[in-house]
Design an enzyme around this catalytic site. Structure first.
Site, PDB file in Angstrom:
ATOM      1  N   ASN A   1      -1.735   7.055  -2.530  1.00 20.74           N
ATOM      2  CA  ASN A   1      -2.982   6.837  -1.779  1.00 20.74           C
ATOM      3  C   ASN A   1      -3.780   5.672  -2.363  1.00 20.74           C
ATOM      4  O   ASN A   1      -4.990   5.750  -2.552  1.00 20.74           O
ATOM      5  CB  ASN A   1      -3.837   8.104  -1.764  1.00 20.74           C
ATOM      6  CG  ASN A   1      -4.949   8.032  -0.721  1.00 20.74           C
ATOM      7  OD1 ASN A   1      -4.771   7.456   0.341  1.00 20.74           O
ATOM      8  ND2 ASN A   1      -6.103   8.603  -1.032  1.00 20.74           N
TER       9      ASN A   1
ATOM     10  N   HIS B   1       0.869  -1.177   0.000  1.00 21.93           N
ATOM     11  CA  HIS B   1       0.000   0.000   0.000  1.00 21.93           C
ATOM     12  C   HIS B   1       0.905   1.226   0.000  1.00 21.93           C
ATOM     13  O   HIS B   1       1.710   1.420   0.913  1.00 21.93           O
ATOM     14  CB  HIS B   1      -0.915   0.027   1.224  1.00 21.93           C
ATOM     15  CG  HIS B   1      -1.877   1.187   1.196  1.00 21.93           C
ATOM     16  ND1 HIS B   1      -3.146   1.078   0.648  1.00 21.93           N
ATOM     17  CD2 HIS B   1      -1.752   2.473   1.598  1.00 21.93           C
ATOM     18  CE1 HIS B   1      -3.758   2.246   0.739  1.00 21.93           C
ATOM     19  NE2 HIS B   1      -2.928   3.100   1.309  1.00 21.93           N
ATOM     20  N   CYS B   2       0.760   2.050  -1.024  1.00 21.43           N
ATOM     21  CA  CYS B   2       1.651   3.200  -1.192  1.00 21.43           C
ATOM     22  C   CYS B   2       0.945   4.490  -0.770  1.00 21.43           C
ATOM     23  O   CYS B   2      -0.013   4.914  -1.420  1.00 21.43           O
ATOM     24  CB  CYS B   2       2.105   3.312  -2.648  1.00 21.43           C
ATOM     25  SG  CYS B   2       3.238   4.690  -2.927  1.00 21.43           S
ATOM     26  N   PRO B   3       1.407   5.138   0.303  1.00 17.85           N
ATOM     27  CA  PRO B   3       0.782   6.388   0.728  1.00 17.85           C
ATOM     28  C   PRO B   3       1.011   7.529  -0.260  1.00 17.85           C
ATOM     29  O   PRO B   3       0.234   8.482  -0.299  1.00 17.85           O
ATOM     30  CB  PRO B   3       1.465   6.679   2.075  1.00 17.85           C
ATOM     31  CG  PRO B   3       2.778   5.972   1.991  1.00 17.85           C
ATOM     32  CD  PRO B   3       2.523   4.744   1.186  1.00 17.85           C
TER      33      PRO B   3
END
Length: 243
Positions: free
Chosen positions: A138, A133-135
């Site tokens: 998003n 999951h890449c912030p």
């Protein structure tokens, strides 16, 4: 910015992704407004054409990585027998193309996860070929948007090298005018690109390596974790029982 279209719960922490878009669009805009006109006049019109096309490719892949469904597997319907689900075994072995594959039960989604699928604690959904999951986008990175994520990283690396090189050329050829607005903006661009380039190039190399090995970030982390656990157990036993 939504996560995984409408199928995933959107992350409330949109600050990293917002900052990423601001830095990308803002720095590139400063470059085109203050640096590019002089370079075009002194050298060639192909500089803005080249970097303009490159920037659009970067931004396009950034948007696709952000908004494309990464491969969300819908959760089981709420009217199914929850008591039966709670009694489901943790693992189930199935045969896929002649190979025995162990599938793990997901108590949140209510099904056995397909191979290479993992549950994202941020989106609260199982993702096909889950990478991470890449912030900064998003969104989860999975089977359907991993290509755009990698293309974004690689093209961003080239874009940053180009902006830094062209801006440095401008600064070096206008050393006597360092107090002018254009040179000050150019110095600011150099600092921003230099500070952000290191993590970008590290990620680009890391994911390029994963692509050549056919692995995801999640799988690589699991392998490293197992290796560290094995070495820790080996050292604690002093190598006993190991030939």
């Amino acid at each position: 910015m939504g996560c995984c279209k409408k199928k995933c719960l959107p992350s409330t922490n949109i600050v990293p992704a917002t900052l990423a878009y601001i830095f990308l669009i803002g720095t590139t805009s400063l470059f085109f407004v203050f640096i590019i006109p002089t370079l075009t006049k002194d050298y060639t019109i192909f500089i803005p054409i080249y970097d303009g096309i490159l920037f659009l490719f970067v931004l396009g892949n950034f948007l696709l990585a952000t908004f494309v469904d990464p491969g969300v597997i819908p959760q089981s319907k709420g009217d199914e027998d929850k008591e039966e689900e709670s009694r489901a075994p943790l693992y189930k072995v199935v045969e896929i193309q002649g190979y025995q594959v162990r599938m793990k039960w997901c108590s949140t989604c209510g099904f056995y996860r397909p191979p290479r699928c993992s549950h994202c604690s941020v989106c609260n959904h199982c993702i096909e070929k889950f990478d991470h999951h890449c912030p900064w986008v998003n969104n989860c990175i999975g089977r359907r948007n991993y290509k755009y994520f990698v293309q974004f990283l690689l093209s961003l690396t080239i874009h940053m090298v180009s902006v830094f090189t062209f801006t440095l050329i401008y600064i070096l050829t206008h050393k006597e005018d360092l107090k002018t607005t254009k040179c000050i903006v150019g110095l600011v661009i150099l600092v921003i690109v230099f500070l952000t380039f290191i993590p970008v190039i590290i990620l680009s190399i890391f994911h390029s390596t994963l692509v050549t090995r056919g692995r995801t970030t999640n799988e690589q982390v699991c392998i490293q974790h197992c290796f560290v656990h094995f070495m820790s157990a080996l050292s604690s036993t002093g190598g006993a029982g190991v030939v």
